[in-house]
Design an enzyme around this catalytic site. Structure first.
Site, mmCIF file in Angstrom:
data_model
loop_
_atom_site.group_PDB
_atom_site.id
_atom_site.type_symbol
_atom_site.label_atom_id
_atom_site.label_comp_id
_atom_site.label_asym_id
_atom_site.label_seq_id
_atom_site.Cartn_x
_atom_site.Cartn_y
_atom_site.Cartn_z
ATOM 1 N N GLU B 49 -11.181 -0.469 -0.958
ATOM 2 C CA GLU B 49 -10.669 0.447 0.052
ATOM 3 C C GLU B 49 -11.113 1.851 -0.329
ATOM 4 O O GLU B 49 -10.886 2.304 -1.449
ATOM 5 C CB GLU B 49 -9.143 0.353 0.107
ATOM 6 C CG GLU B 49 -8.537 1.124 1.252
ATOM 7 C CD GLU B 49 -7.016 1.018 1.287
ATOM 8 O OE1 GLU B 49 -6.464 0.010 0.795
ATOM 9 O OE2 GLU B 49 -6.399 1.964 1.785
ATOM 10 N N ASP B 60 0.138 11.047 2.306
ATOM 11 C CA ASP B 60 -0.214 10.799 0.915
ATOM 12 C C ASP B 60 0.604 11.624 -0.060
ATOM 13 O O ASP B 60 0.956 12.770 0.208
ATOM 14 C CB ASP B 60 -1.706 11.068 0.695
ATOM 15 C CG ASP B 60 -2.555 9.929 1.239
ATOM 16 O OD1 ASP B 60 -2.323 8.781 0.818
ATOM 17 O OD2 ASP B 60 -3.418 10.179 2.101
ATOM 18 N N TYR B 175 -1.870 -4.648 6.711
ATOM 19 C CA TYR B 175 -1.546 -3.832 5.536
ATOM 20 C C TYR B 175 -0.076 -3.465 5.626
ATOM 21 O O TYR B 175 0.321 -2.695 6.485
ATOM 22 C CB TYR B 175 -2.422 -2.576 5.534
ATOM 23 C CG TYR B 175 -2.337 -1.721 4.277
ATOM 24 C CD1 TYR B 175 -1.130 -1.228 3.813
ATOM 25 C CD2 TYR B 175 -3.498 -1.385 3.577
ATOM 26 C CE1 TYR B 175 -1.066 -0.439 2.679
ATOM 27 C CE2 TYR B 175 -3.445 -0.583 2.443
ATOM 28 C CZ TYR B 175 -2.229 -0.118 2.001
ATOM 29 O OH TYR B 175 -2.169 0.676 0.878
#
Lengths: 405, 273
Positions: B49, B60, B175
């Protein structure tokens, strides 16, 4: 002018949160269910008489509305052109228009059963307003503020702390408003169950641009009544400064379908739009996606966000609310700009002529008034939104002017 | 059969879950990154990834934020990332590559242009963090037409009512974001992942990868046995950061050290099979 084939410029957003191409809900999946919950809660609240009663009560008795519409006689005389009124939202409790929106959102958060509030702030005005209502309604709150802004807006940092808020300086990225907003989103993702995010401007994912606009539209609605009472007719021109654009959309929105009312949104040109050091998203940006919405942004060829620059921390943001992007594209509102130096000049002129120390944000709107109003006929009626007072800027301006204090 | 389908089929045959390391493109600089990338399959990465740096990565945590800033400073771009992947494909045609990033760099390039360039470079899957199903059509259509899988993020907050909508156009794998939070902060419990996997498998037959907060070989191993693959990002990126000098330049041992960590994590996934 035909607004995208619609009958009205006031119909947006559509059910997906769009104003034409702009707006939307560009958020991570973790936040998406919560964003939909906020939308539903807001749409229920605005139909609830009890919610509206509480809004009216606190606006009247706590914020101090309606704010006056004041004929700026000396400024008008000085410029020798259009007749200039100030909509005095700087007289609101907490010193700016931000209180109108925060009241609404904090009442909404309570209604949703949220027990913790977070917010981002640039100049600190939104942070102070949020800290204020969180004190009033006894809700713990965390304010994210870029480390650069913590330094240049020290009086507001002290205010927030006195009001019981926790101020968290943000040291990532450019350490200003956009980074504070990133940090707000990160906090929210990690505290989805108990936390409500009070966004301070008419930007972010749907429903925020619509909701903030609705709460701020009290400015335009009052202006309408007050100018009718004072002059017996609608104004010819409305002028407001724009960072994210909440004060501007607040005064513009109730007039958007009055086709004879022209409107100017004044962006911050920093050191000049040509220098690349500015905060004029429409004047010097292109459409992109940031902080949950598609709108005009300052960005490079790779789609990376470019740091904004303005002497005013409240305008120092690389984007703009999506409804403004749409209004610009439709040609309904004209977007112009004023530099740091012009704003400083206007700041001083206003203080000397009218005895009003404006915030650096509306000083940009004033700068446009100074350069434009003198060339207009005397019959022209102009209302400028004085959206904040300059107490917070006094030390920074004195330093910039080399004034011993 | 796409590289991703093929790889998950192979993992099934081997009777084990997969290991997916995450690295930020061009961190700490394009050349060092290319060397790490080239060594990943050998070190045991089943799928790779690659994060595309963005100035404002609102999902993030600090480690991946810092990696993105290092990469941008070293000249990372979306276009440059696709070129690096194209080079990688000259010597590797088996290891699937999934791009993870934010929408604006793609939007800036143009969705059609991006889809075509990414497919030509050998990208297999795409995760766009800030593009929920409600907003993705303009990108999904050209990307899927170009033969790239749209990998969907599913969060603990995605309820059963919303799941079908999120899964509707998903392909490649799912995911699962294991915690309600940002990358690399708190870690999930294996029980919570077990519950989520059971719930998701009632709704989809796609392979299930789990990421966010998976930091140790032990947790990666446990997760890969519960789900179909484990993603480790922040811990890998932190290893890059640990091998920089005071000016942020790569120290000589960086590539080996990062690949060593990747090998440990990959070995963890292979134990007990």
């Amino acid at each position: 002018m035909s607004p995208d084939g619609l009958n009205s410029f006031r119909a947006g957003p559509d059910e997906t949160g769009r104003f034409g191409l702009f707006g939307g809900r560009y958020v991570a999946e973790t936040l998406m269910p919560l964003i939909l919950e906020v939308e539903q809660a807001y749409h229920d609240a605005r139909k609830d008489p009890e919610f509206l009663r509480l809004m009216d009560y606190y606006l009247a008795h706590y914020v101090g509305r309606p704010s006056p519409l004041y004929f700026a006689e000396r400024l008008t005389e000085h410029l020798g052109g259009a007749k200039i009124y100030f909509k005095r939202d700087e007289l609101n409790h907490t010193g700016s228009h931000k209180a109108n929106n925060v009241l609404g959102q904090v009442l909404l958060a309570k209604r949703m059963g949220k027990t913790r509030i977070i917010a981002e702030t640039g100049a600190g005005q939104h942070g102070v307003a949020t800290a204020t209502f969180c004190a009033l309604f006894d809700i713990p709150c965390v304010i994210y503020m870029g480390a650069t802004d913590v330094e240049r807006q020290a009086p507001n940092v002290a205010r927030m702390k006195l009001l019981g808020a926790e101020v968290r300086p943000v040291t990532s990225g450019s350490q200003t408003l956009k980074d504070a907003m990133n940090e707000g989103l990160r906090d929210w993702v990690a505290h989805v169950h108990d936390t409500y995010y009070v966004i301070g401007t008419a930007a972010g994912p749907h429903p925020y641009p619509e909701m903030v606009r609705d709460f701020q539209s009290v400015i335009g609605r009052e202006t309408r009544e007050q100018i009718m009472a004072a002059e017996g007719r609608l104004p010819d021109t409305l002028i407001a400064c724009i960072g994210g654009g909440s004060n501007a959309i607040g005064i513009f929105h109730p007039f958007l379908d009055d086709k004879d009312v022209e409107m100017f949104g004044v962006e911050a040109a920093g050191r000049g739009v040509d220098t690349g050091e500015h905060a004029a998203a429409i004047g010097g940006g292109t459409p992109g996606v940031l902080h949950g919405n598609r709108t005009y942004l300052l960005q490079d060829d790779d789609g990376q966000i470019v740091e904004a620059h303005s002497i005013s921390a409240g305008l120092d943001y690389p984007g703009i609310g999506p409804e403004h992007s749409w209004l610009a594209q439709q040609g309904r509102v004209k977007y112009v700009n004023a530099t740091d130096d012009e704003a400083l000049e206007a700041f001083q002129t206003c203080a000397k002529l009218e005895g009003i120390i404006p915030a650096l944000e509306p000083a940009h709107a004033l700068a446009f008034v100074l350069r434009w109003a003198g060339k207009q006929p005397k019959e022209k009626l102009v209302v400028m939104n004085m959206c904040g007072r300059g107490d917070k800027d006094v030390f920074a301006v004195a330093e910039r002017l080399g004034m011993p204090i | 059969m796409s590289r991703l389908s093929k790889r998950f089929a192979e993992l099934k045959t081997q009777g084990r879950g997969g290991f997916i390391p995450f690295l930020t493109s061009c961190d700490p600089d394009p050349n060092t990154f290319k060397k790490i990338l080239a060594g990943l399959p050998e070190a045991g990465a089943d799928i790779i990834e690659i994060g595309v740096p963005f100035t404002d990565p609102a999902a993030d945590g600090p480690s991946i934020q810092a990696a993105g800033q290092r990469a941008l400073k070293a000249g990372a771009t979306l276009k440059g990332t696709l070129e690096i992947i194209r080079d990688f494909r000259r010597t590797n045609n088996d290891t699937p590559i999934v791009l993870m990033g934010y929408f604006n760099p793609i939007y800036s390039m143009g969705c059609e242009t991006f889809a075509k360039a990414a497919a030509e470079s050998g990208v297999d899957g795409l995760i766009t963090v800030d593009l929920p199903p409600e907003e993705e059509e303009e990108l999904r259509v050209p990307v899927q037409n170009a033969g790239i899988d749209i990998v969907r993020l599913i969060a603990p907050t995605t309820d059963d009512k919303r799941l079908p909508q999120v899964l509707k156009h998903a392909s490649g794998f799912i995911y699962y974001v294991s915690i309600a939070g940002i990358t690399g902060t708190t870690s999930p419990t294996i029980d919570s992942i077990q519950l989520a996997a059971e719930r998701l498998r009632k709704h989809t037959d796609l392979p299930l990868a789990v990421g966010f907060g998976i930091r140790t070989p032990e947790l990666a191993s446990a997760v890969s046995r519960t789900a179909d693959a484990a993603v480790v990002g922040s811990a890998v990126v932190e290893r890059v950061a640990a091998n920089l000098d005071d000016n942020g330049k790569a120290l000589p041992g960086l590539v080996d050290d990062v690949l060593h960590l990747v090998k440990n994590l990959a070995d963890g996934v292979r134990i007990n099979t």
